[in-house]
Design a protein around this motif. Structure first.
Motif, PDB file in Angstrom:
ATOM      1  N   MET A 138      37.478  40.199  44.326  1.00  0.00           N
ATOM      2  CA  MET A 138      38.299  39.024  44.032  1.00  0.00           C
ATOM      3  C   MET A 138      39.787  39.368  44.097  1.00  0.00           C
ATOM      4  SD  MET A 138      35.959  37.432  40.976  1.00  0.00           S
ATOM      5  CE  MET A 138      37.017  36.053  40.623  1.00  0.00           C
ATOM      6  N   ALA A 180      37.485  36.143  48.159  1.00  0.00           N
ATOM      7  CA  ALA A 180      37.709  36.210  46.709  1.00  0.00           C
ATOM      8  C   ALA A 180      36.789  35.257  45.963  1.00  0.00           C
ATOM      9  CB  ALA A 180      39.174  35.898  46.398  1.00  0.00           C
ATOM     10  N   LEU A 181      36.636  34.059  46.483  1.00  0.00           N
ATOM     11  CA  LEU A 181      35.801  33.067  45.813  1.00  0.00           C
ATOM     12  C   LEU A 181      34.309  33.368  45.946  1.00  0.00           C
ATOM     13  CD1 LEU A 181      37.724  29.799  46.766  1.00  0.00           C
ATOM     14  CD2 LEU A 181      37.783  31.054  44.596  1.00  0.00           C
ATOM     15  N   ARG A 199      35.161  42.043  40.593  1.00  0.00           N
ATOM     16  CA  ARG A 199      36.591  41.870  40.322  1.00  0.00           C
ATOM     17  C   ARG A 199      37.441  42.484  41.432  1.00  0.00           C
ATOM     18  NH1 ARG A 199      37.842  39.439  35.738  1.00  0.00           N
ATOM     19  NH2 ARG A 199      36.624  39.826  33.878  1.00  0.00           N
TER      20      ARG A 199
END
Length: 142
Positions: A31, A129-130, A28
């Motif tokens: 991301m 992030a992905l 998290r």
């Protein structure tokens, strides 16, 4: 001023990083970091107001401030890989990015514009992030 804004936010983010990393799972955090970096650079590039640009660069610094600590931690926990080797690999990739990133941005800027060149930062932040769930799958739950 933009670099100073980025650097100050990066330093503050690193100082508070242990607190953040204790409360946010690595996936998290990566991301959110990528999203914050992409948002900040996008704001700096598309809003024609100097103060917004400074805040944008600060958001990039804040967003990227915990990436290296998270990656070093994850690299030290790769099954079947000695922690020293994992950290060395991440460190080497980091140095490659430091060496290749600015010339790549300059190359793109020379052939189009600095806005497009710095847009590469947005793309790589989004990619980070992905890719976080797959890249950090052994580090911790989302």
């Amino acid at each position: 001023m933009g670099y100073a804004s980025f650097s100050l936010a990066m330093a503050l983010g690193r100082f508070g990083g242990d607190w953040v990393r204790a409360r946010v799972a690595p996936v998290r955090l990566m991301m959110y970091s990528g999203a914050l970096g992409a948002l900040g650079m996008t704001a700096a590039l598309v809003v024609p107001v100097e103060d917004v640009a400074l805040v944008g660069f600060a958001l990039v610094g804040l967003g990227m401030s915990n990436v290296v600590p998270v990656l070093f931690s994850a690299a030290s926990k790769i099954p079947g890989v000695a922690p020293a080797h994992g950290i060395a690999a991440v460190s080497g990739m980091g140095y490659l990015g430091i060496m290749a990133g600015p010339p790549m941005i300059g190359f793109v800027a020379e052939h189009s514009s600095l806005t497009v060149g710095l847009g590469c930062v947005v793309l790589f932040a989004i990619f980070m992030a992905l890719a976080a769930p797959r890249a950090l799958k052994s580090a911790a739950p989302v």
